[in-house]
Design an enzyme around this catalytic site. Structure first.
Site, PDB file in Angstrom:
ATOM      1  N   GLU A  41      17.085  53.100  10.031  1.00  0.00           N
ATOM      2  CA  GLU A  41      18.098  54.093   9.712  1.00  0.00           C
ATOM      3  C   GLU A  41      18.088  54.377   8.213  1.00  0.00           C
ATOM      4  O   GLU A  41      18.166  53.457   7.401  1.00  0.00           O
ATOM      5  CB  GLU A  41      19.456  53.520  10.135  1.00  0.00           C
ATOM      6  N   ALA A  64      35.805  49.536  11.345  1.00  0.00           N
ATOM      7  CA  ALA A  64      35.272  50.901  11.293  1.00  0.00           C
ATOM      8  C   ALA A  64      34.426  51.125  10.040  1.00  0.00           C
ATOM      9  O   ALA A  64      34.608  50.447   9.031  1.00  0.00           O
ATOM     10  CB  ALA A  64      36.440  51.890  11.322  1.00  0.00           C
ATOM     11  N   GLU A  89      29.445  49.636  18.554  1.00  0.00           N
ATOM     12  CA  GLU A  89      28.862  50.967  18.313  1.00  0.00           C
ATOM     13  C   GLU A  89      28.046  50.848  17.035  1.00  0.00           C
ATOM     14  O   GLU A  89      28.617  50.764  15.955  1.00  0.00           O
ATOM     15  CB  GLU A  89      29.960  52.017  18.108  1.00  0.00           C
ATOM     16  N   SER A 142      26.855  49.150  11.093  1.00  0.00           N
ATOM     17  CA  SER A 142      25.397  48.984  11.129  1.00  0.00           C
ATOM     18  C   SER A 142      24.999  47.918  12.158  1.00  0.00           C
ATOM     19  O   SER A 142      25.794  47.043  12.511  1.00  0.00           O
ATOM     20  CB  SER A 142      24.899  48.571   9.745  1.00  0.00           C
ATOM     21  N   CYS A 189      25.706  58.779  12.627  1.00  0.00           N
ATOM     22  CA  CYS A 189      24.883  57.873  13.435  1.00  0.00           C
ATOM     23  C   CYS A 189      24.060  58.618  14.472  1.00  0.00           C
ATOM     24  O   CYS A 189      23.075  58.083  14.978  1.00  0.00           O
ATOM     25  CB  CYS A 189      25.769  56.816  14.089  1.00  0.00           C
ATOM     26  N   TRP A 230      32.445  53.862   7.020  1.00  0.00           N
ATOM     27  CA  TRP A 230      32.944  54.802   6.007  1.00  0.00           C
ATOM     28  C   TRP A 230      32.452  56.226   6.203  1.00  0.00           C
ATOM     29  O   TRP A 230      32.808  57.117   5.442  1.00  0.00           O
ATOM     30  CB  TRP A 230      32.520  54.342   4.607  1.00  0.00           C
ATOM     31  N   LYS A 287      40.504  47.285  10.641  1.00  0.00           N
ATOM     32  CA  LYS A 287      39.964  47.119   9.283  1.00  0.00           C
ATOM     33  C   LYS A 287      38.987  48.248   9.009  1.00  0.00           C
ATOM     34  O   LYS A 287      37.865  48.239   9.501  1.00  0.00           O
ATOM     35  CB  LYS A 287      39.238  45.784   9.101  1.00  0.00           C
ATOM     36  N   PRO A 288      39.412  49.249   8.227  1.00  0.00           N
ATOM     37  CA  PRO A 288      38.484  50.330   7.865  1.00  0.00           C
ATOM     38  C   PRO A 288      37.439  49.803   6.883  1.00  0.00           C
ATOM     39  O   PRO A 288      37.553  48.681   6.403  1.00  0.00           O
ATOM     40  CB  PRO A 288      39.386  51.346   7.170  1.00  0.00           C
TER      41      PRO A 288
HETATM   42  P1  NAD Z   1      28.526  48.382   7.834  1.00  0.00           P
HETATM   43  O1  NAD Z   1      28.005  47.653   8.994  1.00  0.00           O
HETATM   44  O2  NAD Z   1      28.093  47.993   6.488  1.00  0.00           O
HETATM   45  O3  NAD Z   1      30.110  48.290   7.810  1.00  0.00           O
HETATM   46  C1  NAD Z   1      30.900  48.705   8.905  1.00  0.00           C
HETATM   47  C2  NAD Z   1      32.193  47.951   8.875  1.00  0.00           C
HETATM   48  O4  NAD Z   1      31.905  46.583   9.118  1.00  0.00           O
HETATM   49  C3  NAD Z   1      32.912  48.014   7.531  1.00  0.00           C
HETATM   50  O5  NAD Z   1      34.297  48.062   7.761  1.00  0.00           O
HETATM   51  C4  NAD Z   1      32.523  46.687   6.906  1.00  0.00           C
HETATM   52  O6  NAD Z   1      33.446  46.222   5.956  1.00  0.00           O
HETATM   53  C5  NAD Z   1      32.488  45.798   8.129  1.00  0.00           C
HETATM   54  N1  NAD Z   1      31.692  44.588   7.961  1.00  0.00           N
HETATM   55  C6  NAD Z   1      30.540  44.439   7.282  1.00  0.00           C
HETATM   56  N2  NAD Z   1      30.131  43.154   7.340  1.00  0.00           N
HETATM   57  C7  NAD Z   1      31.029  42.494   8.097  1.00  0.00           C
HETATM   58  C8  NAD Z   1      31.170  41.142   8.505  1.00  0.00           C
HETATM   59  N3  NAD Z   1      30.311  40.200   8.126  1.00  0.00           N
HETATM   60  N4  NAD Z   1      32.224  40.805   9.287  1.00  0.00           N
HETATM   61  C9  NAD Z   1      33.116  41.737   9.671  1.00  0.00           C
HETATM   62  N5  NAD Z   1      33.049  43.026   9.279  1.00  0.00           N
HETATM   63  C10 NAD Z   1      32.015  43.405   8.509  1.00  0.00           C
HETATM   64  O7  NAD Z   1      28.273  49.904   8.165  1.00  0.00           O
HETATM   65  P2  NAD Z   1      28.601  51.136   7.232  1.00  0.00           P
HETATM   66  O8  NAD Z   1      27.532  51.153   6.199  1.00  0.00           O
HETATM   67  O9  NAD Z   1      30.037  51.129   6.831  1.00  0.00           O
HETATM   68  O10 NAD Z   1      28.445  52.371   8.240  1.00  0.00           O
HETATM   69  C11 NAD Z   1      27.238  52.931   8.516  1.00  0.00           C
HETATM   70  C12 NAD Z   1      26.694  52.398   9.816  1.00  0.00           C
HETATM   71  O11 NAD Z   1      27.617  52.657  10.873  1.00  0.00           O
HETATM   72  C13 NAD Z   1      25.425  53.065  10.213  1.00  0.00           C
HETATM   73  O12 NAD Z   1      24.523  52.104  10.690  1.00  0.00           O
HETATM   74  C14 NAD Z   1      25.856  53.997  11.339  1.00  0.00           C
HETATM   75  O13 NAD Z   1      24.843  54.346  12.227  1.00  0.00           O
HETATM   76  C15 NAD Z   1      26.917  53.211  11.981  1.00  0.00           C
HETATM   77  N6  NAD Z   1      27.801  54.071  12.776  1.00  0.00           N
HETATM   78  C16 NAD Z   1      27.682  54.034  14.126  1.00  0.00           C
HETATM   79  C17 NAD Z   1      28.480  54.859  14.908  1.00  0.00           C
HETATM   80  C18 NAD Z   1      28.364  54.818  16.407  1.00  0.00           C
HETATM   81  O14 NAD Z   1      29.206  55.402  17.057  1.00  0.00           O
HETATM   82  N7  NAD Z   1      27.383  54.161  16.979  1.00  0.00           N
HETATM   83  C19 NAD Z   1      29.393  55.709  14.302  1.00  0.00           C
HETATM   84  C20 NAD Z   1      29.470  55.731  12.909  1.00  0.00           C
HETATM   85  C21 NAD Z   1      28.665  54.892  12.154  1.00  0.00           C
END
Ligand code: NAD
Length: 497
Positions: free
Chosen positions: A385, A150, A251, A230, A285, A152, A176-177
């Site tokens: 984004e 998930a 997502e 992302s 998002c 943040w 894993k948050p």
């Molecule tokens: P992020 O992709 O950096 O991180 C999301 C999660 O993925 C975190 O828990 C992170 O630790 C984990 N992660 C990162 N790299 C990883 C890897 N190599 N292996 C496994 N896990 C990994 O995203 P963020 O910056 O935390 O959140 C923002 C993004 O989330 C934005 O792009 C937003 O649009 C998206 N988002 C989408 C929705 C939806 O429903 N589509 C909802 C909320 C947020």
């Protein structure tokens, strides 16, 4: 707010892994470190998967009514601790307290309550004699241990969206948050324990994506990865999951268009655009990020949005009167600032905002509500984004052009159309490439309806009974009803008569 007893929650109890590198949870409105915890190493992730495996047979075999009962108790438990959850969410994610109290926490409670009910509606298709010689039934079964990841931006809501459909359907979960916002996910796991969710059904491991997340996703012992985050990280996760052929639900990011046709109610559109661009400091998002406005309304729309944005009150997150808090981290604020700078270098003009405030707010990750005009459709600020309080406004002349521009990005999560013409509204809802299309509004969600994207925004659905399609697998059971030893179809294989 209350700090957790352990960095992780495994098998119904707090757990610490002293070998993991330290992680800090920071209040982004002040820069104060709230909590330091050791991240989960792959060994701890394995332990959590083991706890989820051990809990799976019992939970999957529980009757829907039993699962529903404990999930109703969970909703009540979260509701009972709503104020503590709101304070914690505000502290770790930098949300104005009004948003945490009125949106994040009640939205999460409602989602839990919805899935408590939905747990009793996991029907397969009705039985029928399709072949004439058998009765066919369809069973909807859990997939197994789900690894959930998930982001943040809405830590508690995202945890609930990931965990609840999975466990309502009889799966067990390792969540894993995001490493920067673990507190309310740990509080959710604690609430599960108090509500009577059996130990091991919901486990939480905390730590960075490359360390803790990858150990979870790459494990051959999980049946499914459910990822929200992302697009870049999602694609990386998809490649890891593919190595094991693990089921996947993604997502990902969004870049929602906000299309204002010539006949729109302009006051409604202006208010709608500001609220939808600035909610959660734009770290949503589905936030409105690109407004396409008919040229006849363009000037009035731009000045209306600029005036309203200038009246938005940035302030301390615990202040009831604060409209907009900081970004979720100084890293995210710097990323947003760099994208606005790049937009200006690419030819855009800042109408209002475009900077971090000084004075009392300088220690926090604040960034002013920002309105950009003259950005080119192909520029990064329109295509990528930003995930900050930034809205770009672009003019259009025809409906064809507006819909083409709205769809001309790699994402497809959400979109809105503003018009009083019922035929135009119908056309926009058909043609906008997005998982959600709002007409004359932008942002509202309900637990009963699906949320999820298309194209670069991923696939699969959160919320609603449609999410059970991700978290269950269908089994066809075909039972002979003839009682004959020699079945007619076997003559095709060996002629015995
Ligand atoms: P992020 O992709 O950096 O991180 C999301 C999660 O993925 C975190 O828990 C992170 O630790 C984990 N992660 C990162 N790299 C990883 C890897 N190599 N292996 C496994 N896990 C990994 O995203 P963020 O910056 O935390 O959140 C923002 C993004 O989330 C934005 O792009 C937003 O649009 C998206 N988002 C989408 C929705 C939806 O429903 N589509 C909802 C909320 C947020």
């Amino acid at each position: 707010m209350r700090l957790p007893e352990g960095a992780h929650h495994i098998g119904g109890a707090p757990y610490d892994d002293e070998e993991g590198p330290d992680q800090e949870v920071v209040d982004p409105s002040t820069g104060e470190v709230l909590w330091t915890y050791p991240a989960a190493t792959p060994r701890t992730v394995d332990r959590a998967i083991g706890a989820a495996e051990a809990a799976l047979p019992g939970w999957a075999a529980a009757t829907p009514a039993q699962r529903s009962g404990v999930l109703h108790a969970l909703a009540a438990e979260l509701d009972r601790t709503a104020e503590e959850l709101a304070q914690t969410e505000t502290a770790q994610a930098g949300k104005p307290i009004r948003l945490s109290r009125e949106f994040d926490v009640p939205g999460s409670v409602d989602n839990v309550a919805f899935f408590a009910g939905a747990a009793r509606r996991l029907d397969g298709m009705a039985a029928a004699e399709w072949s004439g010689a058998h009765t066919s039934t369809v069973r909807r079964e859990p997939v197994g241990v789900v690894g959930s990841i998930a982001p943040w931006n809405y830590p508690l809501q995202m945890a609930v969206w990931k965990v609840l459909p999975a466990i309502a359907a009889g799966n067990t979960v390792v969540l894993k948050p995001a490493e920067t916002t673990p507190l309310t996910s740990l509080a959710l796991a604690e609430a599960c324990r108090r509500a009577g969710v059996p130990d091991g059904v919901v486990n939480v491991v905390n730590g960075p994506g490359p360390l803790t997340g990858e150990a979870l996703v790459a494990s051959p012992r999980i049946a499914m990865t459910s990822f929200t985050g992302s697009t870049a990280a999602g694609r990386h996760v998809a490649a890891l999951a593919a190595a094991n052929g693990t089921r996947l639900h993604l997502e990902l990011g969004g870049k929602a268009p906000f299309v204002v046709f010539a006949d729109a109610d302009l006051d409604a559109a202006v208010r709608g655009a500001v609220a939808a661009a600035l909610i959660n400091s734009g770290q949503d998002c589905t936030a409105a990020t690109r407004a396409y406005v008919h040229r006849s309304a363009y000037d009035s729309f731009v000045s209306g949005v600029a005036d309203l944005m200038a009246s938005v009150r940035l302030g301390p997150t615990r202040d009831e009167d604060t409209d907009q808090g900081p970004l979720a981290s100084s890293r995210q604020r710097d990323r947003v600032a760099a994208m606005v700078e790049q937009a200006v270098a690419d030819g855009a003009r800042v109408v209002t905002g475009g900077r971090a405030p000084g004075g009392e707010l300088a220690a926090g990750a604040y960034y002013e509500p920002t309105l950009l005009v003259d950005a080119a459709q192909r520029s990064a600020v329109v295509q990528s984004e930003v995930f900050g309080p930034v809205l770009a406004v672009l003019p259009f002349d025809t409906a064809d052009e507006a819909l083409a521009l709205a769809n001309d990005v790699p994402f497809g999560l959400a979109a809105s159309a503003w018009t009083r013409d019922v035929f135009l509204a119908q056309r926009a809802s058909r043609e906008l490439a997005a998982g959600t299309v709002w007409i004359n509004d932008h942002i509202p969600i309900v637990s009963e309806m699906p949320h999820g994207g298309t194209r670069g925004s991923g696939y699969g659905k959160d919320m609603s009974i449609y999410s059970f399609d991700e978290y269950t697998q269908l089994k066809h059971v075909m039972s002979d009803i003839t009682g004959q030893a020699h079945k007619a179809w076997q003559d095709t294989v060996f002629r015995t008569r």
